[in-house]
Motif scaffolding. Structure first.
Motif, PDB file in Angstrom:
ATOM      1  N   HIS A   1       0.825  -1.212   0.000  1.00  0.00           N
ATOM      2  CA  HIS A   1       0.000   0.000   0.000  1.00  0.00           C
ATOM      3  C   HIS A   1       0.860   1.264   0.000  1.00  0.00           C
ATOM      4  CE1 HIS A   1      -3.752  -2.250   1.725  1.00  0.00           C
ATOM      5  NE2 HIS A   1      -3.578  -2.439   0.437  1.00  0.00           N
ATOM      6  N   GLN A   2       1.975   1.210   0.704  1.00  0.00           N
ATOM      7  CA  GLN A   2       2.874   2.373   0.717  1.00  0.00           C
ATOM      8  C   GLN A   2       3.391   2.657  -0.695  1.00  0.00           C
ATOM      9  OE1 GLN A   2       5.958   1.432   3.534  1.00  0.00           O
ATOM     10  NE2 GLN A   2       4.566   1.552   5.285  1.00  0.00           N
ATOM     11  N   GLY A   3       3.802   1.589  -1.365  1.00  0.00           N
ATOM     12  CA  GLY A   3       4.338   1.747  -2.729  1.00  0.00           C
ATOM     13  C   GLY A   3       3.254   2.206  -3.693  1.00  0.00           C
ATOM     14  N   TYR A   4       2.061   1.648  -3.524  1.00  0.00           N
ATOM     15  CA  TYR A   4       0.936   2.023  -4.389  1.00  0.00           C
ATOM     16  C   TYR A   4       0.629   3.511  -4.213  1.00  0.00           C
ATOM     17  CZ  TYR A   4      -3.747   1.987  -6.417  1.00  0.00           C
ATOM     18  OH  TYR A   4      -4.854   2.264  -7.188  1.00  0.00           O
ATOM     19  N   ALA A   5       0.574   3.951  -2.953  1.00  0.00           N
ATOM     20  CA  ALA A   5       0.270   5.366  -2.667  1.00  0.00           C
ATOM     21  C   ALA A   5       1.336   6.271  -3.295  1.00  0.00           C
ATOM     22  CB  ALA A   5       0.192   5.595  -1.151  1.00  0.00           C
ATOM     23  N   ARG A   6       2.585   5.905  -3.103  1.00  0.00           N
ATOM     24  CA  ARG A   6       3.687   6.698  -3.688  1.00  0.00           C
ATOM     25  C   ARG A   6       3.549   6.782  -5.205  1.00  0.00           C
ATOM     26  NH1 ARG A   6       7.279   3.649  -0.549  1.00  0.00           N
ATOM     27  NH2 ARG A   6       7.661   4.884   1.305  1.00  0.00           N
ATOM     28  N   GLY A   7       3.364   5.625  -5.821  1.00  0.00           N
ATOM     29  CA  GLY A   7       3.300   5.577  -7.291  1.00  0.00           C
ATOM     30  C   GLY A   7       2.142   6.406  -7.817  1.00  0.00           C
ATOM     31  N   LYS A   8       0.963   6.222  -7.207  1.00  0.00           N
ATOM     32  CA  LYS A   8      -0.213   6.948  -7.695  1.00  0.00           C
ATOM     33  C   LYS A   8      -0.048   8.447  -7.500  1.00  0.00           C
ATOM     34  CE  LYS A   8      -4.046   5.611  -8.750  1.00  0.00           C
ATOM     35  NZ  LYS A   8      -4.646   5.526 -10.097  1.00  0.00           N
ATOM     36  N   LEU A   9       0.375   8.844  -6.326  1.00  0.00           N
ATOM     37  CA  LEU A   9       0.447  10.286  -6.049  1.00  0.00           C
ATOM     38  C   LEU A   9       1.560  10.956  -6.848  1.00  0.00           C
ATOM     39  CD1 LEU A   9      -0.286  10.210  -2.210  1.00  0.00           C
ATOM     40  CD2 LEU A   9      -1.848  10.875  -4.048  1.00  0.00           C
ATOM     41  N   ARG A  10       2.631  10.221  -7.116  1.00  0.00           N
ATOM     42  CA  ARG A  10       3.724  10.813  -7.903  1.00  0.00           C
ATOM     43  C   ARG A  10       3.350  10.945  -9.368  1.00  0.00           C
ATOM     44  NH1 ARG A  10       8.694   7.249  -5.877  1.00  0.00           N
ATOM     45  NH2 ARG A  10       9.015   8.280  -3.887  1.00  0.00           N
ATOM     46  N   HIS A  11       2.677   9.911  -9.915  1.00  0.00           N
ATOM     47  CA  HIS A  11       2.596   9.824 -11.373  1.00  0.00           C
ATOM     48  C   HIS A  11       1.212  10.041 -11.973  1.00  0.00           C
ATOM     49  CE1 HIS A  11       6.706   8.602 -11.252  1.00  0.00           C
ATOM     50  NE2 HIS A  11       6.415   7.563 -10.477  1.00  0.00           N
TER      51      HIS A  11
END
Ligand SMILES: C[S@@+](CC[C@H](N)C(=O)[O-])C[C@H]1O[C@@H](n2cnc3c(N)ncnc32)[C@H](O)[C@@H]1O
Length: 229
Positions: free
Chosen positions: A26-36
């Motif tokens: 979930h941490q990685g998903y949140a990072r990826g979505k919010l960044r890109h």
């Protein structure tokens, strides 16, 4: 007004939000979505405007609650009700909101078709419509339009069905998403633009639509309809 956060502050906000989640996935998903994914910055602008109307914001198909977290990170403080039929995502969203100290935000395990029946305010649907059969999608959009108070915003971001290569790429991604188990649904049907716009006649709604795919290969478009006063 477009968001003008300095890159370092933007990264810090994303890290603070990612840290609200327990699981590394979930941490990685949140990072990826919010960044890109450009939808979150765009939605902040429209949610600010929605805050001037009555009724708060229904985030229908809220997933992990990233929209609420991103709105609060930008001091957008209208009430947010996040709903999603996936109980695991709602549990994660609640925990993240608690850890982030969010106020005026609630999350429930509910289907958009049920939640919309009793809601009157601004409705945000981020990459959700295609999981509903056409007749249900029509009912959800009809009800959102009918119950929108003056100034409220119906905000839809979705992959569209058309003849282009982006449409084919979006279908491939949906195949992957379903087979990975991330969205536990068997069917999807990407809408065409008219299936969305026909519910928001220009005499009642001010439309603002544009492609919103950022650097992704997907056929994502954004539709914002503001209920005329
Ligand atoms: C691609 S995810 C998008 C999540 C979130 N809107 C975001 O942008 O981060 C699609 C979400 O729609 C939800 N969904 C699927 N069918 C739904 C329905 N009938 N009502 C509400 N949400 C639904 C899924 O559980 C999933 O969380």
């Amino acid at each position: 007004m477009p968001i003008t956060t300095a890159p370092s502050e933007r990264s810090a906000r994303i890290e603070r939000i990612a840290a609200c989640f327990d699981s590394r996935w979930h941490q990685g998903y949140a990072r990826g979505k919010l960044r890109h994914d450009p939808v979150f910055d765009d939605a902040v602008e429209w949610a600010r405007r929605a805050g001037l109307a009555e009724g708060g914001l229904l985030d229908a198909g809220c997933g992990l609650g990233l929209l609420a977290l991103w709105l609060r990170a930008h001091d957008v403080d209208l009430p947010v009700r996040g709903i999603d039929p996936d109980p695991k995502k709602i549990t994660a969203a609640r925990a993240a909101a608690g850890r982030g100290g969010l106020r005026g935000v609630s999350f429930e395990t509910t289907d958009a078709r049920d939640a919309i029946a009793t809601f009157s305010g601004s409705v945000f649907l981020l990459d959700v419509l295609h999981y509903l059969p056409l007749a249900d999608r029509d009912r959800v959009l009809e009800r959102a339009a009918a119950a929108a108070p003056p100034g409220a915003i119906i905000y839809i971001r979705n992959g569209l069905r058309d003849r282009g290569w982006r449409h084919r790429f979006t279908r491939m991604e949906e195949w992957f998403v379903r087979h990975s188990g991330w969205i536990p649904t068997r069917k999807f049907r990407l809408p065409d633009a008219a299936e969305i716009t026909r519910h928001f006649p220009p005499d009642a709604f001010e439309p603002d639509t544009r492609p919103l795919w950022g650097h992704t290969p997907f056929n994502s478009h954004r539709f914002a309809f503001v209920r005329r006063r």
